[in-house]
Write a protein that holds these residues in place. Structure first.
Motif, PDB file in Angstrom:
ATOM      1  N   HIS A  29       0.844  -1.195   0.000  1.00  0.00           N
ATOM      2  CA  HIS A  29       0.000   0.000   0.000  1.00  0.00           C
ATOM      3  C   HIS A  29       0.883   1.250   0.000  1.00  0.00           C
ATOM      4  CE1 HIS A  29      -3.471   2.522   0.777  1.00  0.00           C
ATOM      5  NE2 HIS A  29      -2.794   3.109   1.751  1.00  0.00           N
ATOM      6  N   HIS A  30       0.633   2.141  -0.947  1.00  0.00           N
ATOM      7  CA  HIS A  30       1.468   3.339  -1.069  1.00  0.00           C
ATOM      8  C   HIS A  30       0.635   4.474  -1.652  1.00  0.00           C
ATOM      9  CE1 HIS A  30       1.787   1.290  -5.007  1.00  0.00           C
ATOM     10  NE2 HIS A  30       1.872   2.515  -5.504  1.00  0.00           N
ATOM     11  N   THR A  31       1.233   5.666  -1.701  1.00  0.00           N
ATOM     12  CA  THR A  31       0.562   6.859  -2.214  1.00  0.00           C
ATOM     13  C   THR A  31       1.081   7.206  -3.605  1.00  0.00           C
ATOM     14  OG1 THR A  31       2.183   8.390  -1.278  1.00  0.00           O
ATOM     15  CG2 THR A  31       0.333   7.725   0.139  1.00  0.00           C
ATOM     16  N   TYR A  32       0.426   8.157  -4.217  1.00  0.00           N
ATOM     17  CA  TYR A  32       0.852   8.603  -5.551  1.00  0.00           C
ATOM     18  C   TYR A  32       2.234   9.245  -5.485  1.00  0.00           C
ATOM     19  CZ  TYR A  32       0.551  10.865 -10.148  1.00  0.00           C
ATOM     20  OH  TYR A  32       0.787  11.269 -11.431  1.00  0.00           O
ATOM     21  N   LYS A  35       5.179   6.918  -5.916  1.00  0.00           N
ATOM     22  CA  LYS A  35       5.551   6.508  -7.279  1.00  0.00           C
ATOM     23  C   LYS A  35       6.598   7.462  -7.852  1.00  0.00           C
ATOM     24  CE  LYS A  35       1.335   4.088  -8.763  1.00  0.00           C
ATOM     25  NZ  LYS A  35       0.579   4.055  -7.528  1.00  0.00           N
ATOM     26  N   TYR A  36       6.443   8.756  -7.615  1.00  0.00           N
ATOM     27  CA  TYR A  36       7.449   9.718  -8.071  1.00  0.00           C
ATOM     28  C   TYR A  36       8.779   9.484  -7.348  1.00  0.00           C
ATOM     29  CZ  TYR A  36       4.324  12.617 -10.884  1.00  0.00           C
ATOM     30  OH  TYR A  36       3.478  13.076 -11.864  1.00  0.00           O
ATOM     31  N   LEU A  37       8.705   9.226  -6.048  1.00  0.00           N
ATOM     32  CA  LEU A  37       9.929   8.970  -5.299  1.00  0.00           C
ATOM     33  C   LEU A  37      10.615   7.691  -5.786  1.00  0.00           C
ATOM     34  CD1 LEU A  37       8.699   9.882  -1.697  1.00  0.00           C
ATOM     35  CD2 LEU A  37      10.060  11.288  -3.269  1.00  0.00           C
ATOM     36  N   GLU A 294      11.046  11.396   2.249  1.00  0.00           N
ATOM     37  CA  GLU A 294      10.026  11.125   3.265  1.00  0.00           C
ATOM     38  C   GLU A 294       8.984  10.184   2.691  1.00  0.00           C
ATOM     39  OE1 GLU A 294       8.400  14.664   4.825  1.00  0.00           O
ATOM     40  OE2 GLU A 294      10.297  15.457   5.573  1.00  0.00           O
ATOM     41  N   SER A 295       9.161   8.916   2.976  1.00  0.00           N
ATOM     42  CA  SER A 295       8.238   7.901   2.476  1.00  0.00           C
ATOM     43  C   SER A 295       8.232   6.739   3.445  1.00  0.00           C
ATOM     44  CB  SER A 295       8.652   7.427   1.082  1.00  0.00           C
ATOM     45  OG  SER A 295       7.881   6.320   0.678  1.00  0.00           O
ATOM     46  N   ALA A 296       7.062   6.151   3.620  1.00  0.00           N
ATOM     47  CA  ALA A 296       6.923   5.024   4.537  1.00  0.00           C
ATOM     48  C   ALA A 296       7.200   3.697   3.861  1.00  0.00           C
ATOM     49  CB  ALA A 296       5.515   5.008   5.131  1.00  0.00           C
ATOM     50  N   VAL A 297       7.388   3.710   2.547  1.00  0.00           N
ATOM     51  CA  VAL A 297       7.546   2.442   1.829  1.00  0.00           C
ATOM     52  C   VAL A 297       8.804   2.401   0.972  1.00  0.00           C
ATOM     53  CG1 VAL A 297       5.068   1.954   1.787  1.00  0.00           C
ATOM     54  CG2 VAL A 297       6.098   3.292  -0.060  1.00  0.00           C
ATOM     55  N   LEU A 298       9.409   3.529   0.673  1.00  0.00           N
ATOM     56  CA  LEU A 298      10.570   3.554  -0.208  1.00  0.00           C
ATOM     57  C   LEU A 298      11.813   3.052   0.522  1.00  0.00           C
ATOM     58  CD1 LEU A 298      11.457   4.481  -3.092  1.00  0.00           C
ATOM     59  CD2 LEU A 298      12.194   6.624  -2.023  1.00  0.00           C
ATOM     60  N   GLU A 361       4.745   3.180 -14.605  1.00  0.00           N
ATOM     61  CA  GLU A 361       3.646   3.671 -15.447  1.00  0.00           C
ATOM     62  C   GLU A 361       2.581   2.588 -15.626  1.00  0.00           C
ATOM     63  OE1 GLU A 361       1.966   6.770 -17.970  1.00  0.00           O
ATOM     64  OE2 GLU A 361       3.507   6.702 -16.421  1.00  0.00           O
ATOM     65  N   HIS A 362       3.033   1.353 -15.845  1.00  0.00           N
ATOM     66  CA  HIS A 362       2.083   0.244 -15.994  1.00  0.00           C
ATOM     67  C   HIS A 362       1.284   0.038 -14.717  1.00  0.00           C
ATOM     68  CE1 HIS A 362       0.461  -3.638 -17.153  1.00  0.00           C
ATOM     69  NE2 HIS A 362       0.937  -4.158 -16.029  1.00  0.00           N
ATOM     70  N   LEU A 363       1.952   0.167 -13.564  1.00  0.00           N
ATOM     71  CA  LEU A 363       1.260   0.028 -12.290  1.00  0.00           C
ATOM     72  C   LEU A 363       0.185   1.099 -12.137  1.00  0.00           C
ATOM     73  CD1 LEU A 363       0.973  -1.214  -9.457  1.00  0.00           C
ATOM     74  CD2 LEU A 363       2.839   0.278  -8.705  1.00  0.00           C
ATOM     75  N   LEU A 364       0.509   2.318 -12.520  1.00  0.00           N
ATOM     76  CA  LEU A 364      -0.459   3.413 -12.443  1.00  0.00           C
ATOM     77  C   LEU A 364      -1.650   3.136 -13.350  1.00  0.00           C
ATOM     78  CD1 LEU A 364      -0.813   6.261 -11.165  1.00  0.00           C
ATOM     79  CD2 LEU A 364       0.254   7.189 -13.217  1.00  0.00           C
TER      80      LEU A 364
END
Length: 589
Positions: A29-32, A35-37, A294-298, A361-364
């Motif tokens: 689970h992650h935020t938009y 994806k940029y990070l 600042e990311s909880a998943v990266l 991009e495919h994931l998005l």
């Protein structure tokens, strides 16, 4: 791609703690913003990985500082260059013992036996040649006109002996290796003053649409595409041209690849990601990665450093294997093996970056399709715009379907006229247009021959239509559809509006008695005003005037016009019959 990432996941677990569990971003689970990070993370890791590969070829910290300084004002190019020479050594003859002998037995009249043994010895003349090659992989500033504008990464002079059975030289006396060039200016410009890769996507830019579709990632992918082409060219020279020159070497060439070298460009997330091993950051690297986002998943920069350290470790192991397999002399040594392996590895890194950002991009796209429930194409987007327009416009201004009944007041319809759109095998439906209706106050006219012009009044409709086109999908096909009822008829004229009172018909037809006429409409796109201004900016004054005049003609002829003329009222006037004499209608009571 998943096979490569699955393999990388297994190798990653060897450098992370046992309680760590990196996964595919789709499974976390992650935020938009994440994806940029992630896009920033894989690009910076790619840059560091390519720098590690160049370091393995011979790039030093001093050389990197010089290249970085050059990149501030000039382009920097990696180049494979070399020279090959072939000189005559000697001529020699040798005998080839036959593999068989001929034995003959004789018996004299006195009974004495004798035996004769014979064989044919073949004499071969051979010419011996010395083949020498001197090659370099260098970094060049600008055009590299002076020696001060060149830095050598790796160079070697090697030779071997060639044998021919004729006096023709196997190679030209002197030949130059065709240069293989690639610019690495963009890569060097991503390094900060402190030798930190600080690639980042500018999300505030208008051209930034997604983590993949933005100018910064486009530049990164373009750079890795150039790198991929260069390493293929260098590898092709060694594998296909230089190494096959040395015959009968009895060496195993199967290890000449990048198998076993870890590529650290892997798009991974981890739920509740934490900092990794700080000691990994102390690896002998020419540049470092930026501070953690600042990311909880990266994954952290410490994790990336651990991956890069694993990359360097596997490179070292590969080189040690080459040192054991290949001699120090000849055309096939550990130096050539290292170059071939590093070219393959840099190509793998380039492929992995392209696939990583395309995976994001495919994931998005996959998540958007899952949220909507279907793939949105031109037809679906047109349906959405209709829904949107119903909320945006007042009822009297909302777009309406281009479908009209051909009729006179207080009479039944003679037929219908519509412009319909279809995509692929979908059913054609009328397009929705913004329309303005008015009753003609001044007549319009069109000529039917040199001496006759027809004037007409009636209802007038001005339509505006916005078409939507997807770059990866087939556009809508438009058709003008005219249908006539039984025992009914009308004239349909199709053309252009040439002026406020001039209609120029191009085609005309009579639609009658259950006719169902469909005319395909082929649309052409002309440049926008800005595109037109940019295109003519560097033209001569005469060419600009001609271009403007031609565009004026295009604009005046782009207003599509359709005129419908009732036949029965005109015939009644021509034949002097009472009104509605030619009209048969049944009224239900």
């Amino acid at each position: 791609f998943r096979r490569r990432v699955d393999q990388a996941l297994q190798e990653v677990k060897t450098v992370l703690d046992n309680n760590r569990n990196p996964q595919y971003p789709a499974d976390v689970h992650h935020t938009y913003d994440d994806k940029y990070l992630l896009a920033n993370y894989v690009v910076n890791t790619y840059l560091a990985a390519q720098l590690n590969a160049l370091q393995a070829l011979g790039l030093t910290s001093e050389s990197l500082a010089q290249l970085k300084d050059w990149s501030t004002s000039r382009s920097v190019t990696l180049r494979l260059a070399g020279e090959e020479r072939c000189t005559f050594l000697r001529k020699a003859e040798r005998k080839i013992d036959p593999s068989s002998e001929y034995v003959e037995e004789y018996k004299s009249s006195s009974g004495v036996k004798s035996k004769w043994t014979s064989k044919v010895v073949k004499k071969v003349t051979e010419w011996f040649w010395k083949f020498e090659v001197e090659y370099q992989i260098i970094a060049v500033k600008g055009s590299g006109s002076s020696s001060k504008e060149k830095t050598v990464l790796v160079s070697r002079t090697a030779d071997c002996e060639l044998v021919t059975t004729t006096d023709d030289a196997p190679r030209p006396k002197v030949s130059l290796v065709s240069p293989v060039d690639v610019q690495i200016t963009w890569m060097l410009q991503q390094l900060s003053k402190d030798n930190v890769f600080d690639f980042a996507i500018d999300r505030a830019a208008k051209a930034c649409h997604t983590p993949r579709r933005n100018p910064e990632v486009d530049a990164a992918v373009a750079s890795c595409t150039r790198i991929h082409g260069w390493v293929n060219g260098v590898r092709n020279y060694f594998i296909s041209k230089l190494i096959p020159t040395q015959k009968d070497h009895e060496l195993d060439l199967t290890p000449l690849n990048d198998d076993g070298i870890f590529s650290p460009i892997v798009p991974l997330f981890e739920e509740g990601a934490k900092n990794g091993d700080k000691e990994a950051a102390a690896a002998d690297m020419l540049a470092s990665l930026p501070a953690d986002a600042e990311s909880a998943v990266l994954l952290s920069s410490d994790d990336a450093n651990a991956f890069l350290a694993l990359q360097k470790q596997t490179i070292t192991g590969k080189f040690e294997k080459f040192d054991k397999l290949y001699p120090l002399k000849g055309l096939i040594t550990s130096t050539e093996a290292r170059i071939v392996a590093m070219c393959g590895h840099m190509g793998t890194n380039a492929n992995n970056l392209s696939r990583a950002v395309m995976y994001v991009e495919h994931l998005l796209r996959t998540q958007l399709i899952a949220a909507i429930g279907k793939v949105v194409g031109p037809v679906e987007f047109d349906e959405y715009m209709r829904f949107h327009n119903r909320k945006l416009f007042k009822e009297e201004f909302a777009p309406k379907p281009y479908s009209y009944a051909v009729r006179r007041p207080d009479h039944s319809p003679e037929g219908t006229l519509s412009i319909e759109a279809s995509a692929g095998s979908a059913m054609a439906e009328p397009i929705f247009t913004v329309v303005r209706h008015s009753v003609a106050r001044a007549p319009m006219h069109f000529p039917i021959n040199a001496a006759t012009s027809v004037s007409f009044l009636g209802d007038r409709y001005l339509h505006a239509w916005i078409g939507h086109k997807f770059s990866n999908a087939q556009g809508l096909s438009l058709q003008l559809t005219a249908r006539a009822r039984q025992f009914s008829s009308f004239i349909l004229l199709v053309g252009q509006i040439a002026g406020a009172s001039v209609f120029q018909p191009k085609f005309g037809m009579i639609v009658q008695n259950k006719d169902d006429l469909k005319v395909p409409l082929l649309l052409e796109t002309i440049p926008t005003p800005k595109e037109f201004r940019d295109a003519i900016e560097s033209l001569s004054p005469e060419q600009q005037r001609f271009a403007k005049a031609f565009r004026s003609m295009q604009l005046e002829s782009t207003l599509f016009g359709v005129a419908v003329i009732q036949i029965k009222p005109q015939l009644e006037k021509l034949l002097k019959l009472p009104d509605d004499s030619l009209t048969k209608e049944i009224r239900l009571t």
